[in-house]
Design a protein around this motif. Sequence first.
Motif, PDB file in Angstrom:
ATOM      1  N   MET A 129       0.710  -1.382   0.037  1.00 53.12           N
ATOM      2  CA  MET A 129      -0.050  -0.002  -0.095  1.00 53.12           C
ATOM      3  C   MET A 129       0.592   1.228   0.082  1.00 53.12           C
ATOM      4  SD  MET A 129      -3.066   1.369  -0.142  1.00 53.12           S
ATOM      5  CE  MET A 129      -4.240  -0.004   0.349  1.00 53.12           C
ATOM      6  N   GLU A 130       1.937   1.071   0.701  1.00 53.75           N
ATOM      7  CA  GLU A 130       2.622   2.371   0.806  1.00 53.75           C
ATOM      8  C   GLU A 130       3.675   2.809  -0.457  1.00 53.75           C
ATOM      9  OE1 GLU A 130       5.273  -0.949   2.450  1.00 53.75           O
ATOM     10  OE2 GLU A 130       3.125  -0.295   2.582  1.00 53.75           O
ATOM     11  N   ASN A 131       3.410   1.820  -1.454  1.00 56.33           N
ATOM     12  CA  ASN A 131       4.176   1.956  -2.528  1.00 56.33           C
ATOM     13  C   ASN A 131       3.270   2.631  -3.736  1.00 56.33           C
ATOM     14  OD1 ASN A 131       6.922   0.693  -1.722  1.00 56.33           O
ATOM     15  ND2 ASN A 131       5.949  -1.132  -2.075  1.00 56.33           N
ATOM     16  N   ILE A 132       1.962   2.621  -3.449  1.00 58.46           N
ATOM     17  CA  ILE A 132       1.168   3.445  -4.495  1.00 58.46           C
ATOM     18  C   ILE A 132       1.614   4.640  -4.975  1.00 58.46           C
ATOM     19  CG2 ILE A 132      -1.141   4.257  -4.826  1.00 58.46           C
ATOM     20  CD1 ILE A 132      -2.154   1.876  -2.868  1.00 58.46           C
ATOM     21  N   GLY A 133       2.108   5.564  -3.963  1.00 56.98           N
ATOM     22  CA  GLY A 133       2.541   6.949  -4.418  1.00 56.98           C
ATOM     23  C   GLY A 133       3.873   6.922  -5.342  1.00 56.98           C
ATOM     24  N   THR A 134       4.605   5.940  -4.871  1.00 61.73           N
ATOM     25  CA  THR A 134       5.763   5.605  -6.029  1.00 61.73           C
ATOM     26  C   THR A 134       5.453   5.138  -7.222  1.00 61.73           C
ATOM     27  OG1 THR A 134       7.220   5.179  -3.965  1.00 61.73           O
ATOM     28  CG2 THR A 134       8.111   4.460  -6.151  1.00 61.73           C
ATOM     29  N   TYR A 135       4.382   4.311  -7.439  1.00 64.24           N
ATOM     30  CA  TYR A 135       3.940   3.835  -8.451  1.00 64.24           C
ATOM     31  C   TYR A 135       3.590   4.873  -9.523  1.00 64.24           C
ATOM     32  CZ  TYR A 135       4.513  -0.943  -6.649  1.00 64.24           C
ATOM     33  OH  TYR A 135       4.999  -1.759  -5.879  1.00 64.24           O
ATOM     34  N   ILE A 136       2.509   5.659  -8.803  1.00 62.80           N
ATOM     35  CA  ILE A 136       1.911   6.632  -9.581  1.00 62.80           C
ATOM     36  C   ILE A 136       2.992   7.916 -10.131  1.00 62.80           C
ATOM     37  CG2 ILE A 136       0.518   8.949  -9.214  1.00 62.80           C
ATOM     38  CD1 ILE A 136      -1.334   7.282  -7.277  1.00 62.80           C
ATOM     39  N   ILE A 137       3.997   8.121  -9.239  1.00 65.70           N
ATOM     40  CA  ILE A 137       5.273   8.811  -9.830  1.00 65.70           C
ATOM     41  C   ILE A 137       5.675   8.324 -10.893  1.00 65.70           C
ATOM     42  CG2 ILE A 137       7.280  10.005  -9.030  1.00 65.70           C
ATOM     43  CD1 ILE A 137       5.211  11.469  -7.657  1.00 65.70           C
ATOM     44  N   TRP A 138       5.900   7.451 -11.108  1.00 56.38           N
ATOM     45  CA  TRP A 138       6.618   6.584 -12.288  1.00 56.38           C
ATOM     46  C   TRP A 138       5.661   6.671 -13.321  1.00 56.38           C
ATOM     47  CZ3 TRP A 138      11.587   5.247 -13.292  1.00 56.38           C
ATOM     48  CH2 TRP A 138      12.497   5.180 -12.032  1.00 56.38           C
ATOM     49  N   ILE A 139       4.782   6.726 -13.177  1.00 54.53           N
ATOM     50  CA  ILE A 139       3.356   6.523 -14.138  1.00 54.53           C
ATOM     51  C   ILE A 139       3.559   8.069 -14.798  1.00 54.53           C
ATOM     52  CG2 ILE A 139       1.318   6.551 -15.020  1.00 54.53           C
ATOM     53  CD1 ILE A 139       0.763   4.322 -12.885  1.00 54.53           C
ATOM     54  N   ILE A 140       3.576   8.943 -13.808  1.00 57.82           N
ATOM     55  CA  ILE A 140       3.784  10.480 -14.286  1.00 57.82           C
ATOM     56  C   ILE A 140       4.992  10.791 -14.955  1.00 57.82           C
ATOM     57  CG2 ILE A 140       3.685  12.790 -13.474  1.00 57.82           C
ATOM     58  CD1 ILE A 140       1.803  11.825 -11.297  1.00 57.82           C
ATOM     59  N   MET A 141       6.023  10.073 -14.562  1.00 59.44           N
ATOM     60  CA  MET A 141       7.421  10.374 -15.126  1.00 59.44           C
ATOM     61  C   MET A 141       7.265   9.837 -16.483  1.00 59.44           C
ATOM     62  SD  MET A 141       9.032  12.655 -13.295  1.00 59.44           S
ATOM     63  CE  MET A 141       7.382  13.189 -12.846  1.00 59.44           C
ATOM     64  N   ALA A 142       6.869   8.687 -16.820  1.00 57.23           N
ATOM     65  CA  ALA A 142       6.636   8.083 -18.037  1.00 57.23           C
ATOM     66  C   ALA A 142       6.141   9.031 -18.949  1.00 57.23           C
ATOM     67  CB  ALA A 142       6.223   6.732 -17.952  1.00 57.23           C
ATOM     68  N   CYS A 143       4.913   9.680 -18.402  1.00 53.23           N
ATOM     69  CA  CYS A 143       3.999  10.383 -19.256  1.00 53.23           C
ATOM     70  C   CYS A 143       4.718  11.733 -19.785  1.00 53.23           C
ATOM     71  CB  CYS A 143       2.781  10.748 -18.688  1.00 53.23           C
ATOM     72  SG  CYS A 143       1.554   9.453 -18.305  1.00 53.23           S
ATOM     73  N   ALA A 144       5.524  12.167 -18.828  1.00 56.26           N
ATOM     74  CA  ALA A 144       6.502  13.293 -18.701  1.00 56.26           C
ATOM     75  C   ALA A 144       7.530  13.138 -19.966  1.00 56.26           C
ATOM     76  CB  ALA A 144       7.307  13.619 -17.654  1.00 56.26           C
ATOM     77  N   VAL A 145       8.174  11.883 -20.391  1.00 55.18           N
ATOM     78  CA  VAL A 145       8.906  11.662 -21.263  1.00 55.18           C
ATOM     79  C   VAL A 145       8.184  11.531 -22.509  1.00 55.18           C
ATOM     80  CG1 VAL A 145      10.512   9.801 -22.320  1.00 55.18           C
ATOM     81  CG2 VAL A 145      10.473  10.415 -19.796  1.00 55.18           C
ATOM     82  N   ALA A 146       7.157  10.862 -22.553  1.00 57.71           N
ATOM     83  CA  ALA A 146       6.260  10.707 -23.689  1.00 57.71           C
ATOM     84  C   ALA A 146       5.797  12.135 -24.358  1.00 57.71           C
ATOM     85  CB  ALA A 146       5.075   9.848 -23.457  1.00 57.71           C
ATOM     86  N   GLY A 147       5.563  12.980 -23.224  1.00 55.71           N
ATOM     87  CA  GLY A 147       5.286  14.325 -23.510  1.00 55.71           C
ATOM     88  C   GLY A 147       6.045  15.227 -24.238  1.00 55.71           C
ATOM     89  N   ALA A 148       7.524  14.978 -23.922  1.00 56.70           N
ATOM     90  CA  ALA A 148       8.542  15.545 -24.248  1.00 56.70           C
ATOM     91  C   ALA A 148       8.967  15.336 -25.729  1.00 56.70           C
ATOM     92  CB  ALA A 148       9.930  15.407 -23.259  1.00 56.70           C
ATOM     93  N   ILE A 149       8.849  14.099 -25.677  1.00 54.63           N
ATOM     94  CA  ILE A 149       9.111  13.346 -27.146  1.00 54.63           C
ATOM     95  C   ILE A 149       8.081  13.919 -28.198  1.00 54.63           C
ATOM     96  CG2 ILE A 149       9.036  11.434 -28.577  1.00 54.63           C
ATOM     97  CD1 ILE A 149      10.389   9.955 -26.226  1.00 54.63           C
ATOM     98  N   ALA A 150       6.838  13.989 -27.723  1.00 52.70           N
ATOM     99  CA  ALA A 150       5.652  14.454 -28.655  1.00 52.70           C
ATOM    100  C   ALA A 150       5.616  15.864 -29.075  1.00 52.70           C
ATOM    101  CB  ALA A 150       4.427  14.051 -27.934  1.00 52.70           C
ATOM    102  N   SER A 151       6.416  16.584 -27.998  1.00 55.06           N
ATOM    103  CA  SER A 151       6.326  17.994 -28.090  1.00 55.06           C
ATOM    104  C   SER A 151       7.540  18.239 -29.201  1.00 55.06           C
ATOM    105  CB  SER A 151       6.813  18.919 -27.000  1.00 55.06           C
ATOM    106  OG  SER A 151       8.151  18.523 -26.270  1.00 55.06           O
ATOM    107  N   LEU A 152       8.482  17.397 -29.575  1.00 57.00           N
ATOM    108  CA  LEU A 152       9.571  17.810 -30.361  1.00 57.00           C
ATOM    109  C   LEU A 152       8.828  17.757 -31.906  1.00 57.00           C
ATOM    110  CD1 LEU A 152      12.473  15.406 -29.318  1.00 57.00           C
ATOM    111  CD2 LEU A 152      12.148  17.717 -28.955  1.00 57.00           C
ATOM    112  N   ARG A 153       7.760  17.132 -32.000  1.00 56.76           N
ATOM    113  CA  ARG A 153       6.917  17.274 -33.316  1.00 56.76           C
ATOM    114  C   ARG A 153       5.885  18.215 -33.196  1.00 56.76           C
ATOM    115  NH1 ARG A 153       3.578  12.053 -34.733  1.00 56.76           N
ATOM    116  NH2 ARG A 153       2.699  12.612 -32.775  1.00 56.76           N
ATOM    117  N   ASP A 154       5.262  18.521 -32.071  1.00 53.82           N
ATOM    118  CA  ASP A 154       3.973  19.504 -32.056  1.00 53.82           C
ATOM    119  C   ASP A 154       3.777  19.809 -30.664  1.00 53.82           C
ATOM    120  OD1 ASP A 154       1.817  21.310 -31.916  1.00 53.82           O
ATOM    121  OD2 ASP A 154       0.693  19.715 -33.296  1.00 53.82           O
ATOM    122  N   GLU A 155       4.338  21.103 -30.238  1.00 53.00           N
ATOM    123  CA  GLU A 155       4.343  21.864 -28.872  1.00 53.00           C
ATOM    124  C   GLU A 155       2.923  22.320 -28.705  1.00 53.00           C
ATOM    125  OE1 GLU A 155       7.068  25.538 -28.853  1.00 53.00           O
ATOM    126  OE2 GLU A 155       7.879  23.871 -28.225  1.00 53.00           O
TER     127      GLU A 155
END
Length: 346
Positions: free
Chosen positions: A1-27
């Motif tokens: 249970m205490e790791n749920i926050g950590t998992y969410i952070i990793w998901i958000i960070m993965a989305c940040a990387v995906a967003g950064a890559i997508a912004s190279l094409r269209d920001e």
Amino acid sequence: MENIGTYIIWIIMACAVAGAIASLRDEEKGLGGEFITGLHSIGPIFIPVAGIMAAIPYLSKFINAVFGPLYNALGSDAAIAATTFIAVDMGGYQLADALAQTREAWVIAMVTGYMAGATIVFSIPVGLAMLDKRDHKYMALGVMAGILSIPIGVFVTCIITMVTNVQVRDIVSANADAAYVLALSLGGILAHLTPLIIFCLAMAVGLWLVPSIMVRGFLAFGNTMTATLKLVLVFSIVEYFTGAFSTILGGWGFDPIIADTVDQFRALEIAGYIGIMLCGAFPMVYLIQKHLARPMEAIGSKLGLESNGAAGILAAAANILAMFRLIGDMRAKDKVLCIAFSVCAA
């Protein structure tokens, strides 16, 4: 249970990387646009955060002098008065520690600060800054409706703490042993919550009898707070670069807004931290809306929400600012429900 926050952070960070890559094409739009918008949110967020954090010394004294005696007279504790208005992570935790008559009151105050304090000093000014003015009335209704549930949220949390015999640290520390056993009681919890209950009952009556006046009053409070925080911020900026007020007045009682040797995590750093988190949270919400629309519709239908409303509830559970991003796409009912939910849940 205490790791749920950590998992969410990793998901958000993965989305940040995906967003950064997508912004190279269209920001400008899509996933890349959400990434850029998240980073650009640092400016609007910094204004209220800096104003509040700079004013904490005076705000603390005011609350202690005005509301502390009132809370004590009602059988509560001045520490709970502090965190009713000041979030735990914006000085409320330490202030409650200094004011609390018992460790039990300190813990109840901390729980209160997660819900009430965070709403008043963070969610309200930041929400008013981020949301379109057309949505301010829905925010007013949502926040006030959500505040009504704060005594229940604090009560349930304290009951769980009491039943499970949780051990806590009895000092402000990140590494001390959690050896203090809380002596919470049902009567003690209710006594400490009496001022909050009275306030919420009065608000409920007001919303029932004169809802339009309550909304106007909330907006007046929010706008006054916003104007005051802007002035505090600009005076703090002038003081930082020139020292003018210290020279003229012989002192400057406001806290710094930029990291120094005393505290390396002040307003500018917090606003930046929020912004770099939102550069992943906004793309995450975008992906939820785009690829999980049908599941969101199914969940929303059971809750009386549309898909955007259901996505807003999910976003609020992770980050209230991510939920604010969705408000503009919701119908009025869902806006109010999501904002009300975020008061205790975000």
